[in-house]
Design an enzyme around this catalytic site. Sequence first.
Site, PDB file in Angstrom:
ATOM      1  N   SER A 107       0.855  -1.179   0.000  1.00 18.21           N
ATOM      2  CA  SER A 107       0.000   0.000   0.000  1.00 18.21           C
ATOM      3  C   SER A 107       0.893   1.231   0.000  1.00 18.21           C
ATOM      4  CB  SER A 107      -0.911   0.010   1.232  1.00 18.21           C
ATOM      5  OG  SER A 107      -1.750   1.152   1.236  1.00 18.21           O
ATOM      6  N   HIS A 121      -2.301   7.244  -4.774  1.00 21.68           N
ATOM      7  CA  HIS A 121      -2.468   6.133  -3.845  1.00 21.68           C
ATOM      8  C   HIS A 121      -2.613   4.850  -4.649  1.00 21.68           C
ATOM      9  CE1 HIS A 121      -5.571   3.333  -2.160  1.00 21.68           C
ATOM     10  NE2 HIS A 121      -4.704   3.299  -1.169  1.00 21.68           N
ATOM     11  N   ASN A 123      -2.863   0.299  -3.926  1.00 20.67           N
ATOM     12  CA  ASN A 123      -2.905  -0.787  -2.960  1.00 20.67           C
ATOM     13  C   ASN A 123      -3.215  -2.071  -3.709  1.00 20.67           C
ATOM     14  OD1 ASN A 123      -4.974  -2.575  -1.214  1.00 20.67           O
ATOM     15  ND2 ASN A 123      -3.483  -1.632   0.162  1.00 20.67           N
ATOM     16  N   VAL A 124      -2.466  -3.109  -3.422  1.00 21.83           N
ATOM     17  CA  VAL A 124      -2.807  -4.451  -3.914  1.00 21.83           C
ATOM     18  C   VAL A 124      -2.638  -5.410  -2.752  1.00 21.83           C
ATOM     19  CG1 VAL A 124      -2.336  -4.149  -6.374  1.00 21.83           C
ATOM     20  CG2 VAL A 124      -0.446  -4.695  -4.842  1.00 21.83           C
ATOM     21  N   ARG A 125      -3.596  -6.332  -2.585  1.00 25.98           N
ATOM     22  CA  ARG A 125      -3.589  -7.156  -1.385  1.00 25.98           C
ATOM     23  C   ARG A 125      -4.246  -8.513  -1.642  1.00 25.98           C
ATOM     24  NH1 ARG A 125      -7.228  -3.071  -1.198  1.00 25.98           N
ATOM     25  NH2 ARG A 125      -9.411  -3.671  -0.956  1.00 25.98           N
ATOM     26  N   HIS A 161      -6.565   7.398 -16.762  1.00 30.67           N
ATOM     27  CA  HIS A 161      -7.664   6.458 -16.972  1.00 30.67           C
ATOM     28  C   HIS A 161      -7.428   5.566 -18.188  1.00 30.67           C
ATOM     29  CE1 HIS A 161     -10.690   7.253 -13.875  1.00 30.67           C
ATOM     30  NE2 HIS A 161     -10.110   8.442 -13.798  1.00 30.67           N
ATOM     31  N   HIS A 191     -19.893  13.861   3.318  1.00 24.31           N
ATOM     32  CA  HIS A 191     -20.144  15.112   4.030  1.00 24.31           C
ATOM     33  C   HIS A 191     -19.686  16.337   3.243  1.00 24.31           C
ATOM     34  CE1 HIS A 191     -16.001  14.112   5.076  1.00 24.31           C
ATOM     35  NE2 HIS A 191     -15.825  15.349   5.495  1.00 24.31           N
ATOM     36  N   GLY A 279      -3.170  -3.446  14.191  1.00 25.28           N
ATOM     37  CA  GLY A 279      -2.063  -3.241  13.265  1.00 25.28           C
ATOM     38  C   GLY A 279      -1.054  -2.231  13.796  1.00 25.28           C
TER      39      GLY A 279
END
Length: 324
Positions: A107, A121, A123-125, A161, A191, A279
């Site tokens: 991440s 940003h 992330n690969v998991r 993209h 919000h 964590g």
Amino acid sequence: MTQTASVSEQIQNVRTFLLDLQARICSALEAQEAAGGTDGSSHAKFISDGWQRPEGGGGISRVLSDGVVIEKGGVMFSHIHINKLPASATERHPQLAGAKAQAMGVSLVIHPKNPHVPTSHANVRLFVATPADGSEPIWWFGGGFDLTPIYPVMSDVVAWHRTAFDLCAPFGDDVYTKYKTWCDEYFYLKHRQETRGVGGLFYDDVNTHSTGWSFERCFAFMQAVGQGYLDGILPIFEARKHTPYTKAQRDFQLYRRGRYVEYNLVYDRGTLFGLQSNGRTESILVSMPPLASWAYRYEPPVGSAEYELTNTFLKPTDWLGLNV
């Protein structure tokens, strides 16, 4: 998982890829940092901080601070063992309540110094859970990448993209559309009634049940997304890192970073999962920018670049004209 390789072998293959991905991303970003200075001074580099988790496993946190191009960046690898899955993981998988699990991933969040270079940003998991009843392990992949510009350039957004579309194309005609839409919906500040940025891809629960793909094909998609982040972000660094900026633009960057903090602390499931699973706090919160600000009822002048950010770019948009 498949019969052609054991569970442990498949997990090891993913781990090996993730460690290599972390190293390649850090190397590529350090190269941007090295090419960013104009005075010949030494450039900032990632420091490596290995850590262990009491329940089992650990990780390597790599952090760069106070660079000439990157003000703060964290590229984190973790492979942890969990004795009991937290609520953030079992909300969508109630059958796994109380299950043991392994979670591994890379991440990253990169906060550039120049307001003309977007925050990014990725992330690969992979999760592998063993149900309490002793049945077969349940696994799924997740991840994605997204872009949060302060002063967006339309050609950069479209190219970002296009990279996402191209990496998804070999996996199915609807993959980009599905995960692009999910990204817009996930990275949305309710919000504030605005998206966090201009999006990208977001996916979760990718396994044979949800996609019909084998473990190996799901893993291949993870690899494509990891490489896609680099393919998408490096040209933007090259094009924007030397763009001059004013103090007013820097101040606006800090103001917009406040939105990033709000999202991560209020909505982000990864942050919640990390905290709920005991964590490593330093690694979980490394995504926070080094500086941010808030202002009461700030209103940018109509027609200004600051106005166009929220009026034009921070809305779900079909950037490629595909009617997604």
